[in-house]
Design an enzyme around this catalytic site. Structure first.
Site, PDB file in Angstrom:
ATOM      1  N   LYS A  22       0.832  -1.211   0.000  1.00 58.06           N
ATOM      2  CA  LYS A  22       0.000   0.000   0.000  1.00 58.06           C
ATOM      3  C   LYS A  22       0.863   1.255   0.000  1.00 58.06           C
ATOM      4  O   LYS A  22       0.673   2.148  -0.826  1.00 58.06           O
ATOM      5  CB  LYS A  22      -0.905   0.020   1.244  1.00 58.06           C
ATOM      6  N   ASN A  23       1.802   1.325   0.927  1.00 54.70           N
ATOM      7  CA  ASN A  23       2.528   2.584   1.083  1.00 54.70           C
ATOM      8  C   ASN A  23       3.544   2.805  -0.039  1.00 54.70           C
ATOM      9  O   ASN A  23       3.983   3.933  -0.248  1.00 54.70           O
ATOM     10  CB  ASN A  23       3.149   2.672   2.482  1.00 54.70           C
ATOM     11  N   CYS A 117      -6.259   8.020   8.067  1.00 50.98           N
ATOM     12  CA  CYS A 117      -6.327   7.504   9.438  1.00 50.98           C
ATOM     13  C   CYS A 117      -5.844   8.570  10.405  1.00 50.98           C
ATOM     14  O   CYS A 117      -4.783   9.158  10.236  1.00 50.98           O
ATOM     15  CB  CYS A 117      -5.488   6.234   9.562  1.00 50.98           C
ATOM     16  N   ARG A 122      -0.746  14.477  12.809  1.00 51.34           N
ATOM     17  CA  ARG A 122       0.159  14.083  11.721  1.00 51.34           C
ATOM     18  C   ARG A 122       0.569  15.337  10.935  1.00 51.34           C
ATOM     19  O   ARG A 122       0.060  15.608   9.848  1.00 51.34           O
ATOM     20  CB  ARG A 122      -0.507  13.018  10.834  1.00 51.34           C
ATOM     21  N   ASP A 307       3.287   0.346  12.249  1.00 53.75           N
ATOM     22  CA  ASP A 307       2.094  -0.199  11.589  1.00 53.75           C
ATOM     23  C   ASP A 307       1.814  -1.653  11.983  1.00 53.75           C
ATOM     24  O   ASP A 307       0.814  -2.229  11.553  1.00 53.75           O
ATOM     25  CB  ASP A 307       2.219  -0.083  10.064  1.00 53.75           C
ATOM     26  N   ARG A 400      -9.157   0.218   3.405  1.00 57.49           N
ATOM     27  CA  ARG A 400      -8.196   1.163   2.842  1.00 57.49           C
ATOM     28  C   ARG A 400      -6.891   0.481   2.468  1.00 57.49           C
ATOM     29  O   ARG A 400      -6.165   0.949   1.593  1.00 57.49           O
ATOM     30  CB  ARG A 400      -7.773   2.188   3.895  1.00 57.49           C
TER      31      ARG A 400
HETATM   32  N1  EPU Z   1       6.251  14.083  11.435  1.00 52.18           N
HETATM   33  C1  EPU Z   1       6.415  15.402  11.748  1.00 52.18           C
HETATM   34  N2  EPU Z   1       6.383  16.309  10.715  1.00 52.18           N
HETATM   35  C2  EPU Z   1       6.204  15.951   9.427  1.00 52.18           C
HETATM   36  C3  EPU Z   1       6.026  14.582   9.128  1.00 52.18           C
HETATM   37  C4  EPU Z   1       6.062  13.672  10.154  1.00 52.18           C
HETATM   38  O1  EPU Z   1       6.589  15.768  12.909  1.00 52.18           O
HETATM   39  O2  EPU Z   1       6.191  16.821   8.547  1.00 52.18           O
HETATM   40  C5  EPU Z   1       6.306  13.069  12.518  1.00 52.18           C
HETATM   41  C6  EPU Z   1       4.990  12.321  12.678  1.00 52.18           C
HETATM   42  O3  EPU Z   1       4.120  13.016  13.531  1.00 52.18           O
HETATM   43  C7  EPU Z   1       5.460  11.008  13.244  1.00 52.18           C
HETATM   44  C8  EPU Z   1       6.807  10.792  12.561  1.00 52.18           C
HETATM   45  O4  EPU Z   1       7.230  12.072  12.111  1.00 52.18           O
HETATM   46  O5  EPU Z   1       5.667  11.123  14.623  1.00 52.18           O
HETATM   47  C9  EPU Z   1       6.803   9.834  11.394  1.00 52.18           C
HETATM   48  O6  EPU Z   1       5.783  10.203  10.480  1.00 52.18           O
HETATM   49  P1  EPU Z   1       5.890   9.875   8.908  1.00 52.18           P
HETATM   50  O7  EPU Z   1       5.943  11.157   8.170  1.00 52.18           O
HETATM   51  O8  EPU Z   1       6.983   8.896   8.703  1.00 52.18           O
HETATM   52  O9  EPU Z   1       4.500   9.187   8.625  1.00 52.18           O
HETATM   53  P2  EPU Z   1       3.627   9.302   7.326  1.00 52.18           P
HETATM   54  O10 EPU Z   1       4.487   9.485   6.140  1.00 52.18           O
HETATM   55  O11 EPU Z   1       2.504  10.259   7.510  1.00 52.18           O
HETATM   56  C10 EPU Z   1       3.758   6.781   6.748  1.00 52.18           C
HETATM   57  C11 EPU Z   1       2.785   5.676   6.474  1.00 52.18           C
HETATM   58  C12 EPU Z   1       2.092   5.285   7.770  1.00 52.18           C
HETATM   59  C13 EPU Z   1       3.141   4.858   8.787  1.00 52.18           C
HETATM   60  C14 EPU Z   1       4.192   5.955   8.958  1.00 52.18           C
HETATM   61  C15 EPU Z   1       5.356   5.537   9.834  1.00 52.18           C
HETATM   62  C16 EPU Z   1       2.120   6.156   4.235  1.00 52.18           C
HETATM   63  C17 EPU Z   1       1.069   6.626   3.310  1.00 52.18           C
HETATM   64  N3  EPU Z   1       1.808   6.150   5.512  1.00 52.18           N
HETATM   65  O12 EPU Z   1       3.002   7.854   7.269  1.00 52.18           O
HETATM   66  O13 EPU Z   1       1.284   4.175   7.448  1.00 52.18           O
HETATM   67  O14 EPU Z   1       2.530   4.618  10.026  1.00 52.18           O
HETATM   68  O15 EPU Z   1       4.738   6.323   7.674  1.00 52.18           O
HETATM   69  O16 EPU Z   1       5.987   4.427   9.304  1.00 52.18           O
HETATM   70  O17 EPU Z   1       3.190   5.761   3.813  1.00 52.18           O
HETATM   71  C18 EPU Z   1      -0.538   2.717   7.699  1.00 52.18           C
HETATM   72  O18 EPU Z   1      -0.134   2.145   6.665  1.00 52.18           O
HETATM   73  O19 EPU Z   1      -1.431   2.254   8.443  1.00 52.18           O
HETATM   74  C19 EPU Z   1       0.072   3.989   8.062  1.00 52.18           C
HETATM   75  C20 EPU Z   1      -0.477   4.818   8.924  1.00 52.18           C
END
Ligand code: EPU
Length: 421
Positions: A22-23, A117, A122, A307, A400
């Site tokens: 997915k990701n 989610c 976030r 995850d 999803r």
């Molecule tokens: N963060 C910040 N600022 C930012 C971005 C992130 O402070 O601009 C913080 C977040 O709050 C968090 C950490 O950095 O504490 C990591 O967040 P990340 O940006 O890595 O998460 P994401 O890109 O929004 C993706 C996956 C998530 C998965 C996370 C962590 C996708 C579409 N989503 O989210 O997947 O939990 O990385 O590995 O790739 C899921 O598949 O169920 C899911 C939620």
């Protein structure tokens, strides 16, 4: 709203095939916006987040054709709009990748803030920091991000992320691909889907190196050409089946996986008493359902994935002894499912960012609700283990990210029905 009705207590036996990640898919499909010509993308999972993303791309003007069973051909040559449909964008999280992709190709974009989610705050400040490092002028309102070139124009730049962020790493990689000059992302995320995106873009003609390490380097090119690419298997879907078999007991071949991506999960399951045999592209998981307590701390890859936190929590809920589960990425993630698991008999005490889980001999069926994707997957595992019937409401969250979950579990011998309410 659909629901699952599960009659628990059955061992899982047989073979399950894991779908495309997915990701990875939600990063690679918007990346097709950068390509002049046709991208043939194989191993695309049939999940609602992917369908939403394809609807957004089609609405922007992409030509999309489907080839059975999981191949999508995208031609974004005629896309002209830089303003994706906000209603669709708000349906999912990864729609924020449209910002980087549209900025790279058109040098401007207006994208609604994403939905998806909602298990934690976030923020996207690191994405925006990255766009600014590439020379973008970023205006963020309550519900929109507007991007255009700043006074010195758009070009490669250096950005050191304050937190390791998958989303920011992907978005900056996308944004930098077609800009002149060299971009360096330091403290980059190292998840397999980052490497997959880089491999996709390089297959189309990009110059990206270092993906999978904490420094990713992108040298901008004028144009990306079309090509064919197959998305990697979904390591979280695979981990979910491994955890399900661990908890219910059984013997299952989980195929179409990259075992290296699974090591952080299989090593913890092995500590709990599960046998995992790694082959080239599959893992056999064997469990008698009698698990021992362990401790887990979630971390960015190659650590134990956040995850998989909820799914391993279910295993801990029936393991002998007391387990500590510490969440280091999204501290509020426990709240999406621990109350529901408690309704099924789990004994979980949350103290700051750690859940202390005292294993119980059994869980009992209940009517529960999925509050996010992985929370919903964990409730499915709990339902498969529990005595009696479990009803899981709100399964659109699960859909999803899990392709044909009920069918796949049923093929392993589970009693799970998807019912439209
Ligand atoms: N963060 C910040 N600022 C930012 C971005 C992130 O402070 O601009 C913080 C977040 O709050 C968090 C950490 O950095 O504490 C990591 O967040 P990340 O940006 O890595 O998460 P994401 O890109 O929004 C993706 C996956 C998530 C998965 C996370 C962590 C996708 C579409 N989503 O989210 O997947 O939990 O990385 O590995 O790739 C899921 O598949 O169920 C899911 C939620």
């Amino acid at each position: 709203m659909a629901k699952y009705v599960i009659n628990g207590g059955r061992r899982l036996e047989g073979t399950v095939t894991i779908s495309g990640g997915k990701n990875a898919a939600v990063a690679i499909l918007p990346a097709a916006l950068l390509v002049s010509g046709k991208c043939r993308v194989e191993n695309v999972p049939d999940i609602s987040d992917v369908r939403t993303l394809l609807d957004i791309l089609a609405d922007l003007g992409a030509e999309i054709t489907y080839e059975e069973p999981s191949t999508v051909i995208l031609d974004c040559t005629n896309v002209q709009s830089t303003h994706p449909n906000p209603e669709l964008v708000r349906k999912m999280r990864a729609s924020y990748y449209l910002m980087g992709a549209l900025l790279s190709r058109f040098h401007e974009a207006s994208v609604a803030l994403p939905g998806g989610c909602n298990f934690a705050a976030r923020p996207i400040d690191q994405h925006i920091k990255g766009f600014r490092a590439l020379g973008a002028k970023v205006q963020q309102t309550e519900d929109y991000v507007h991007l255009k070139p700043g006074p010195n124009g758009l070009k490669g730049g250096r950005v050191s992320l304050d937190v390791v962020s998958v989303g920011a790493t992907v978005n900056i990689m996308l944004a930098a691909c077609l800009l002149p000059g060299r971009t360096i992302i330091e403290n980059a995320a190292k998840e397999p889907h980052i490497v997959d995106l880089a491999n996709f873009l390089n297959t189309m003609g990009a110059h990206i190196s270092g993906a999978g390490t904490d420094t990713v380097k992108i040298t901008g090119v004028e144009k990306l050409e079309g090509g064919t690419y197959a998305i990697i298997p979904d390591q979280i879907e695979a981990g979910t089946y491994l955890a399900a078999v661990a908890a219910t007991g059984g013997n299952v071949l989980v195929q179409n996986v990259i075992p290296k991506h699974m090591e952080c999960v299989t090593s913890k399951l092995e500590e709990m008493g599960v046998t995992c045999i790694h082959y080239d592209d599959s893992i056999r998981v064997m469990s008698d359902g009698r698990l021992s307590a362990t401790n887990v701390k979630t971390r960015p890859y190659p650590g134990f994935p956040t995850d998989m936190q909820a799914q391993i929590c279910v295993c801990m809920s029936i393991a002998k002894g007391v387990s500590n589960l510490t969440e280091n990425v999204y501290e509020t993630r426990f709240f999406g499912y621990c109350t529901e698991l408690a309704m099924m008999g789990a004994d979980i005490l949350i103290s700051g960012k750690t859940a202390i889980i005292s294993g119980r001999e059994k869980l009992t069926g209940a009517v529960v609700r999925a509050h996010d994707l992985r929370a919903g997957a964990a409730l499915v595992i709990a339902g498969l283990v529990a005595e009696g019937a479990t009803v899981i409401k709100n399964i659109s969250f699960v859909e999803r990210g899990y392709e044909h979950l009920a069918e796949k579990m049923t093929s392993l011998g589970a009693s799970i029905q998807r019912i439209e309410d």
